[in-house]
Design a protein around this motif. Structure first.
Motif, short mmCIF file in Angstrom:
data_model
loop_
_atom_site.label_atom_id
_atom_site.label_comp_id
_atom_site.label_asym_id
_atom_site.label_seq_id
_atom_site.Cartn_x
_atom_site.Cartn_y
_atom_site.Cartn_z
N ARG A 137 0.84 -1.21 0.00
CA ARG A 137 0.00 0.00 0.00
C ARG A 137 0.87 1.25 0.00
N ILE A 138 1.97 1.21 0.72
CA ILE A 138 2.88 2.37 0.75
C ILE A 138 3.51 2.58 -0.63
N GLU A 139 3.83 1.47 -1.31
CA GLU A 139 4.38 1.59 -2.67
C GLU A 139 3.38 2.27 -3.60
N SER A 140 2.12 1.82 -3.55
CA SER A 140 1.07 2.43 -4.37
C SER A 140 0.91 3.90 -4.01
N ALA A 141 0.89 4.19 -2.71
CA ALA A 141 0.71 5.57 -2.24
C ALA A 141 1.84 6.46 -2.77
N SER A 142 3.08 5.93 -2.80
CA SER A 142 4.22 6.71 -3.28
C SER A 142 4.09 7.03 -4.76
N VAL A 143 3.62 6.06 -5.53
CA VAL A 143 3.41 6.27 -6.97
C VAL A 143 2.39 7.39 -7.19
N ILE A 144 1.31 7.34 -6.43
CA ILE A 144 0.25 8.36 -6.57
C ILE A 144 0.79 9.74 -6.16
N MET A 145 1.52 9.76 -5.06
CA MET A 145 2.08 11.01 -4.55
C MET A 145 3.02 11.65 -5.58
N MET A 146 3.90 10.84 -6.16
CA MET A 146 4.84 11.35 -7.17
C MET A 146 4.09 11.88 -8.38
N ALA A 147 3.01 11.21 -8.76
CA ALA A 147 2.25 11.65 -9.93
C ALA A 147 1.60 13.00 -9.66
N LEU A 148 1.10 13.22 -8.45
CA LEU A 148 0.53 14.54 -8.13
C LEU A 148 1.58 15.62 -8.27
N MET A 149 2.80 15.32 -7.79
CA MET A 149 3.87 16.30 -7.87
C MET A 149 4.20 16.61 -9.33
N GLU A 150 4.19 15.53 -10.14
CA GLU A 150 4.45 15.67 -11.57
C GLU A 150 3.43 16.62 -12.22
N TYR A 151 2.18 16.51 -11.81
CA TYR A 151 1.11 17.36 -12.36
C TYR A 151 0.96 18.67 -11.59
#
Ligand code: THG
Length: 274
Positions: A137-151
């Motif tokens: 779940r933390i791995e998934s959360a990190s992917v989502i977090m990075m994507a928000l930063m990207e956008y």
């Protein structure tokens, strides 16, 4: 804690039929009833129905907004056209429910979150499926977090959802979700927010254990730092826990016994309360 009312949805018998027939009365009544029960936000859930998605979403948002104009909405659909049709007519800041860590879904929903300046729920789920333990779940959360930063979307607009699985099929998952909620706080400073769809925990369970299980799960997740729950705001047992003063959770014998099941200290069976 933010209470997101779950009852304006296609799956529910009365409201679902009304949504399909464009019968505003039952939808309006359900919206008002949930806000009177104490909902802060209302989930508007189109379910898997994709036929006329945009028209349906625009109509339901209009009806609910007119009934409860001071209440924010959480738009719950996988259909991007339906999502955008709803976002266009929301008067207060909406919540997008949801993206996941899947690239295609991020690329679809993050531009909408950016354009319409919404909050957004991120499900802990990848191309490989639902996350199975706290660390996935933390791995998934990190992917989502990075994507928000990207956008370039502020991280305080994100609610991470560990995705609860039914206690009847995956009993150890409740504590994995609680651990994930606690760990989300450490992924960023200021801490990331979390949300759950509470009813997932009792899918497939008999009627008399549903409310106790949901209330018990809240009693475990609130101390872990839970920020929001999609739930039934007209259920007294659950709302009692949701509205407890910090450090003084309103539990009872039935809730305490259900907590032992969710902590995996007692084996779940349909008659565990008898
Ligand atoms: N996370 C996020 N969103 C979600 C979920 C989640 N949205 C959908 C779901 N899970 C939570 N929402 C609902 C909406 C409606 C109902 C339950 C959960 C519902 N239940 C019927 C009822 O209460 O009358 C019973 C349906 C049945 O017969 O099984 O209507 O986890 N982010």
């Amino acid at each position: 804690m933010l209470v997101i009312g779950e009852k304006v949805n296609v799956m529910s018998k009365k409201v679902g039929a009304a949504m399909k027939e464009r019968d505003a009365g039952p939808v309006r009544d359900m919206a008002i009833r949930q806000v009177e029960g104490g909902a802060d936000v209302l989930d508007v859930n189109l379910g898997p129905a994709t036929k006329n998605g945009p028209e349906t979403m625009e109509w339901v948002v209009g009806v609910v907004q007119e009934a409860v104009p001071d209440t924010r909405l959480c738009l719950d659909t996988m259909n991007p056209e339906a999502m955008e049709a709803g976002l266009k007519v929301c008067k207060l800041q909406p919540i997008i429910n949801s993206t996941s860590a899947e690239r295609a879904r991020l690329e679809t929903f993050l531009p909408l979150a950016k354009t319409y300046e919404t909050e957004i729920i991120g499900l802990c789920m990848t191309e490989k499926g639902v996350s199975r333990d706290a660390s996935e779940r933390i791995e998934s959360a990190s992917v989502i977090m990075m994507a928000l930063m990207e956008y370039d979307i502020p991280l305080d607009r994100l609610y991470l959802d560990p995705l609860l699985l039914p206690v009847s099929v995956a009993q150890q998952q409740a504590m994995e979700a609680a651990e994930a909620v606690a760990m989300f706080k450490h992924l960023n400073d200021p801490p990331l927010k979390s949300v759950v769809g509470l009813s997932n925990i009792y899918n497939g369970c008999p009627e008399h254990v549903k409310s106790p299980l949901a209330a018990a799960l809240l009693a475990l997740l609130i101390p872990a730092g839970l920020d929001a729950a999609i739930m039934d705001p007209n259920d007294d047992l659950q709302m009692g826990v949701a509205r407890s003063a910090p450090g003084q959770l309103a539990t009872n014998d039935v809730i305490e016994k259900s907590m032992t099941v969710l902590r995996n200290e007692t084996l779940y069976c349909d008659s565990y309360l008898d």
